[in-house]
Design an enzyme around this catalytic site. Structure first.
Site, PDB file in Angstrom:
ATOM      1  N   VAL A 111       5.280   4.906   2.312  1.00  0.00           N
ATOM      2  CA  VAL A 111       5.878   6.218   3.340  1.00  0.00           C
ATOM      3  C   VAL A 111       6.496   5.786   4.642  1.00  0.00           C
ATOM      4  O   VAL A 111       7.558   6.159   4.719  1.00  0.00           O
ATOM      5  CB  VAL A 111       4.563   7.063   3.778  1.00  0.00           C
ATOM      6  CG1 VAL A 111       4.680   8.096   4.751  1.00  0.00           C
ATOM      7  CG2 VAL A 111       3.639   7.284   2.792  1.00  0.00           C
TER       8      VAL A 111
ATOM      9  N   SER B 230       0.786  -1.329   0.167  1.00  0.00           N
ATOM     10  CA  SER B 230       0.039   0.001   0.071  1.00  0.00           C
ATOM     11  C   SER B 230       0.918   1.395   0.052  1.00  0.00           C
ATOM     12  O   SER B 230       2.011   0.970   0.135  1.00  0.00           O
ATOM     13  CB  SER B 230      -1.025  -0.173   1.356  1.00  0.00           C
ATOM     14  OG  SER B 230       0.089   0.208   2.330  1.00  0.00           O
ATOM     15  N   LYS B 231       0.180   2.481  -0.144  1.00  0.00           N
ATOM     16  CA  LYS B 231       0.855   3.595  -0.456  1.00  0.00           C
ATOM     17  C   LYS B 231       1.537   3.965   1.113  1.00  0.00           C
ATOM     18  O   LYS B 231       2.477   4.351   1.237  1.00  0.00           O
ATOM     19  CB  LYS B 231       0.194   4.709  -0.723  1.00  0.00           C
ATOM     20  CG  LYS B 231      -1.227   5.219  -0.021  1.00  0.00           C
ATOM     21  CD  LYS B 231      -1.763   6.159  -0.718  1.00  0.00           C
ATOM     22  CE  LYS B 231      -3.314   6.498   0.194  1.00  0.00           C
ATOM     23  NZ  LYS B 231      -4.114   7.311  -0.570  1.00  0.00           N
ATOM     24  N   ARG B 232       0.932   3.196   2.178  1.00  0.00           N
ATOM     25  CA  ARG B 232       1.218   3.804   3.479  1.00  0.00           C
ATOM     26  C   ARG B 232       2.759   2.976   3.701  1.00  0.00           C
ATOM     27  O   ARG B 232       3.749   3.401   4.456  1.00  0.00           O
ATOM     28  CB  ARG B 232       0.456   3.213   4.456  1.00  0.00           C
ATOM     29  CG  ARG B 232      -0.834   3.852   4.579  1.00  0.00           C
ATOM     30  CD  ARG B 232      -0.937   5.336   5.426  1.00  0.00           C
ATOM     31  NE  ARG B 232      -2.123   6.043   4.724  1.00  0.00           N
ATOM     32  CZ  ARG B 232      -2.004   7.173   4.491  1.00  0.00           C
ATOM     33  NH1 ARG B 232      -1.026   8.132   4.659  1.00  0.00           N
ATOM     34  NH2 ARG B 232      -3.320   7.778   3.948  1.00  0.00           N
TER      35      ARG B 232
END
Ligand code: GLU
Length: 511
Positions: A266, A261-263
């Protein structure tokens, strides 16, 4: 054999995740290898999830990656429009066909009705599904006289159109990656095909368009596998020939647990998006491969190996090689764990494959920005060529030439504090003055000659090499890094070398 036609059909609900780019890439490789066509279709019928800027982001990402479309790019092609929001009338026609054939029906249940049913079922410890078991107890045209449902429609009562899943049949499917799959129709629900706003859902629009656009192979993400039985039934209901299907494995988190996921990006500091994306609602910025300095060819190469392998040890590929080698039968069934550590390795390899001249062209704009003035002329080009020759082997990104070699262009203003403490002793300024005198007398300013003269002097003085060389490096580079010091001196020239030594003496003596 029928014409090979594949499509990439993104929904502009946000930025294109690298998994989406991989789907586009595999479609592209498949089509190009087989002399087929690849189509871009924008699936934008879900107005509630429309994200401003997403469509242009998707197109820019694909262009950057080098995935070129035969149709649908800028809306051009013989099977258009290629944007579903511009095809509303088409879907109306086909949904009517299903209604007329008795394969779909009008449902007037309000959201409250449905919620109530769900609660009732829950209270009885069951899960509510709108299907062969329950459709007879719901508010739909199957349970009404024609007059009644027609009147309701005339009166403007909101309704959706649902697909009538055939009762108790076994749906036998084939997936090019997963093989044979079979599902009982009783486990499926009567999916909504047309929403109350008169727009089709994904399922209807997708099947109608794949048919009308003569798609031969549907290659898409595994998250669509649960929709496959419904899609099979829809083809059957229309009486259309089905395309072949291939569902690509998910890209998993580096830990292997769950979808990437994009998380994750990050948290762990790596991009999951091709280009940087700024979320307009939250203001959050997500890193992109392009902005991090990756070449599109490195990105394509690393993506190709997520879930696919050529069956050999080879890991570095150009797009042309991938087109030759790609094979759906070598796509894995199980999820592909993403290895963010390896992404840099791919980039490093692709940078090594570029010629110094190409790298000069790529680096000059960065240099211009860093220096704040226009870099022109042959001299700077020749000089930069030498800089890149010296730094290339250890570089991963073009920006590394600045990070590792800024001192070739600007005099250091700062000196690495730790190194100063360790290498700049009380007697260093005196030694550096003597070094400067030795250097001044050198006639031919070339690395070999500088080395010879300095070594001679050091030997004569009977001191350690490092005692002199490290402070010189600190003066010229500002830190203990960089290539061969004599080469650096030759590159900087006599005048600049002496200036830097003098500057260091002045700046560092009164510590
Ligand atoms: N619009 C769907 C998506 O965004 C396409 C799925 C498909 O390829 O059928 O993933």
């Amino acid at each position: 054999m029928k014409n090979i036609r594949v499509r990439f059909a993104p929904s502009p609900t946000g930025p294109l995740h690298m998994g989406g780019v991989r789907t586009a890439l595999f479609n592209y490789l498949f089509a190009k290898q087989k002399g087929g066509k690849i189509i871009l279709r924008i699936e934008d019928t879900d107005q509630t999830r429309y994200a401003p800027g997403a469509e242009s982001y998707i197109k820019e990402s694909l262009t950057w990656t080098g995935i070129d479309f035969d149709e649908g790019k800028n809306g051009k092609g013989d099977f258009g429009p290629y944007k579903q929001s511009e095809r509303k009338e088409i879907y109306q026609k086909y949904i009517r066909e299903l209604i007329d054939k008795g394969k779909a029906y009008y449902a007037f249940d309000t959201p409250e009705d449905l919620e109530k049913k769900r609660k009732e079922y829950e209270a009885a410890g069951k899960h509510f599904m709108y299907n062969q078991e329950t459709r007879h107890e719901m508010v739909n045209s199957l349970n009404m006289d024609e007059d009644e449902w027609k009147k309701r429609i005339e009166n403007g009562e909101p309704y959706v159109i649902r697909f009538k899943i055939p009762d108790n049949v076994e749906i036998k499917m084939t997936d090019l990656i997963r093989g044979d799959i079979s599902v009982q129709s009783g486990t499926l629900d009567d999916k909504v095909l047309m929403k109350s706003d008169g727009l089709p859902t994904y399922h209807l629009a997708n099947i109608v368009d794949d048919h009308l656009m003569q798609i031969s192979h549907v290659i898409r993400g595994e998250e669509w596998l649960p929709s496959l039985p419904l899609h099979y039934l829809l083809y059957e209901a229309f009486g259309w020939e089905r395309p072949e299907f291939a569902h690509l494995p998910l890209i998993l988190k580096p830990t292997g647990k769950g979808k990437l996921s994009k998380r994750d990006g990050v948290k762990m500091g790596f991009p999951v998006f091709p280009l940087e994306w700024k979320d307009k609602k939250t203001g959050e910025i997500y890193a992109g491969y392009r902005e991090e300095g990756y070449f599109p060819e490195s990105f394509v190469n690393l993506l190709a190996l997520v879930g696919w392998n050529p069956g050999t040890e080879q890991e570095i590929f150009t797009m042309e090689e991938l087109i030759k080698l790609f094979d759906l039968s070598r796509v894995n069934k199980s999820g592909a764990k993403f290895d963010p550590e390896k992404t840099k390795w791919f980039q490093h390899q692709h940078l090594q494959r570029k010629s110094v001249d190409e790298l000069v062209e790529l680096f000059l704009p960065i240099l211009k920005k860093k220096l704040g003035y226009i870099v022109q002329g042959k001299a700077i080009r020749e000089y930069t060529k030498k800089v890149i020759e010296l730094l290339k082997e250890r570089a991963t990104f073009v920006k590394d030439f600045w990070e590792q070699g800024a001192f070739f262009y600007v005099t250091p203003e700062e000196y690495d504090a730790k190194t100063v403490k360790k290498q700049w002793k009380t007697d260093t300024p005196e030694l550096m003055k003597e070094v400067a005198n030795v250097l001044k007398d050198i006639k031919t300013w070339e690395a070999a000659a500088i080395k010879e003269n300095l070594s001679l002097w050091i030997n004569r003085k009977g001191i350690g090499f490092g005692k002199v060389m490290q402070p010189i490096r600190l003066s010229l580079v500002g830190a203990l890094k960089g290539p061969d010091l004599f080469v650096i001196m030759e590159m900087l020239g006599k005048k600049e070398t002496l200036n830097r030594i003098e500057k260091a003496i002045n700046k560092l003596q009164n510590r």
